[in-house]
Design an enzyme around this catalytic site. Structure first.
Site, PDB file in Angstrom:
ATOM      1  CE  LYS A  70     -58.632 -23.983  72.643  1.00  0.00           C
ATOM      2  NZ  LYS A  70     -58.974 -25.419  72.451  1.00  0.00           N
TER       3      LYS A  70
ATOM      4  N   GLY B 105     -55.188 -34.297  62.724  1.00  0.00           N
ATOM      5  CA  GLY B 105     -54.742 -32.943  62.432  1.00  0.00           C
ATOM      6  C   GLY B 105     -53.230 -32.856  62.395  1.00  0.00           C
ATOM      7  CG  PHE B 106     -49.769 -29.376  61.958  1.00  0.00           C
ATOM      8  CD1 PHE B 106     -48.630 -29.940  61.417  1.00  0.00           C
ATOM      9  CD2 PHE B 106     -49.630 -28.252  62.765  1.00  0.00           C
ATOM     10  CE1 PHE B 106     -47.369 -29.406  61.673  1.00  0.00           C
ATOM     11  CE2 PHE B 106     -48.396 -27.707  63.021  1.00  0.00           C
ATOM     12  CZ  PHE B 106     -47.250 -28.288  62.484  1.00  0.00           C
ATOM     13  CB  ILE B 107     -50.424 -30.551  66.755  1.00  0.00           C
ATOM     14  CG1 ILE B 107     -49.991 -29.147  66.333  1.00  0.00           C
ATOM     15  CG2 ILE B 107     -49.722 -30.942  68.059  1.00  0.00           C
ATOM     16  CD1 ILE B 107     -50.374 -28.053  67.325  1.00  0.00           C
TER      17      ILE B 107
ATOM     18  CB  ALA C  47     -54.372 -28.372  72.847  1.00  0.00           C
TER      19      ALA C  47
ATOM     20  CE1 TYR D  55     -59.540 -21.406  68.532  1.00  0.00           C
ATOM     21  CE2 TYR D  55     -57.891 -19.671  68.713  1.00  0.00           C
ATOM     22  CZ  TYR D  55     -58.221 -21.012  68.676  1.00  0.00           C
ATOM     23  OH  TYR D  55     -57.238 -21.956  68.796  1.00  0.00           O
TER      24      TYR D  55
ATOM     25  CG  LEU E   4     -54.022 -32.476  70.529  1.00  0.00           C
ATOM     26  CD1 LEU E   4     -52.980 -32.968  69.526  1.00  0.00           C
ATOM     27  CD2 LEU E   4     -53.394 -31.476  71.484  1.00  0.00           C
TER      28      LEU E   4
ATOM     29  CB  THR F 112     -65.713 -27.285  67.564  1.00  0.00           C
ATOM     30  OG1 THR F 112     -66.520 -27.573  66.416  1.00  0.00           O
ATOM     31  CG2 THR F 112     -64.561 -28.281  67.643  1.00  0.00           C
TER      32      THR F 112
ATOM     33  N   GLY G 122     -58.699 -31.823  59.922  1.00  0.00           N
ATOM     34  CA  GLY G 122     -57.694 -32.870  59.798  1.00  0.00           C
ATOM     35  C   GLY G 122     -57.905 -33.640  58.497  1.00  0.00           C
TER      36      GLY G 122
END
Length: 323
Positions: free
Chosen positions: A157, A10-12, A117, A153, A76, A95, A36
């Site tokens: 988290k 993925g990005f990070i 994260a 969401y 992440l 997920t 990703g």
């Protein structure tokens, strides 16, 4: 050191992998490529110390093997982006909740240090009042009703955080929780609703820049290099274990002003188009008026201070998409 990064394509995750490899560490990543992409890590695949596994974090046999090899974990992997959350709510919950539970349970089997994260979304609507202060780690959360899909969401988290803290308190698993605030930079896609990549891509090709609502809502943005540097320093600091840290930037900007700045910096003639939330996300969508972190805690522990300002962030995204 051997590090495992879930969601590493993925990005990070890809920027974090790049930084660790540059320092001489060995890096394993697992990614199911749902958000990703292999393009993010193709420049790393000729490194001997880089190992890529394309699979789901819900695959316990694979995860068990990876956890047994590695010294520490950056977790992440998550469903991210407003569009994904609104369009695929079951995947979001599975997920984020099942995935984190699997990673924590297996990390505990080998007592591996793990960084979870999390997200600024866990604060919910807390900063909507006119006199609201920047969000601190010990602040209460203010969630919307369960009939509003976007709060699924945030709650998923928050549950990840509760699970991580429970493993720390009951089973002595060394955990660190980071709440990320709008991380931006090269390789980030606008496909799932990320605002700066969306604005930049539209501006570069002269299409209307779409602002949802009236644009008066404000956010703070942090460059990905500042974020991965903070994650690395927290992972290496024993005093961070068992703690929650905001990772972000205290510089706020309204989305309307952000659109104007992107248009200016791209020398674009794009119109700015305002679209009601209901048309974009369906009836009953709720947004936060402000979202800005208090970063005193992380600054005190590791001397964290974002080095790249908003113009620098936007420039890095413009340069990436031009290339």
């Amino acid at each position: 050191m051997k590090y495992l990064i879930t969601g590493g394509a993925g990005f990070i995750g890809s920027h974090l992998a790049e930084m660790l490899l540059a320092r001489g560490e060995e890096v394993y990543i697992i990614d199911d490529l749902s958000t990703g992409t292999l393009k993010n890590v193709e420049h790393l695949q000729d490194r001997e110390a880089f190992h890529l596994v394309v699979d789901s974090i819900l695959h316990e046999t694979v995860m068990n093997e990876l956890l047994s090899k590695c010294d520490a974990v950056y977790h992440l992997a998550a469903a991210v982006g407003v569009k994904l959350i609104m369009n695929r709510p079951v995947e979001t919950l599975e997920t984020n909740v099942k995935g984190t539970e699997t990673v924590l349970r297996l990390a505990n089997r080998y007592k591996r240090k793990i960084m979870i994260a999390s997200t600024s979304e866990v604060y919910g609507k807390l900063m909507n009042g006119e006199n609201a202060r920047p969000l601190s780690e010990d602040a209460d959360s203010l969630m919307g009703t369960s009939t509003k899909r976007r709060w699924a969401y945030a709650c998923s988290k928050a549950l990840d955080e509760f699970m991580a803290l429970a493993y720390y308190e009951e089973k002595k698993l060394p955990i660190i929780i980071v709440r990320l605030f709008n991380t931006v930079g090269p390789r980030q896609t606008g496909q799932y609703g990320m605002v700066i990549p969306n604005f930049v891509q539209k501006a570069l090709i002269g299409k209307p820049i779409t602002v949802y609502g009236d644009g008066s809502q404000s956010r703070s943005f942090t460059h990905v290099t500042d974020v991965v540097d903070a994650l690395d320093k927290l992972m290496g600091n024993p005093k961070a274990v068992g703690q929650i840290f905001n990772v972000g930037n205290s510089e706020e900007v309204t989305i309307r002003d952000l659109a104007l700045l992107v248009r200016e910096m791209t020398n674009s003639s794009s119109e700015i188009e305002y679209i009601p939330y209901e048309r974009a996300y369906g009836p009953g969508f709720e947004d936060m008026q402000r979202r800005c972190p208090n970063i005193n805690k992380i600054r005190t522990l590791i001397g964290y201070h974002p080095r790249i300002d908003l113009r620098g962030i936007i420039k890095s995204v413009i340069d990436y998409y031009k290339t």
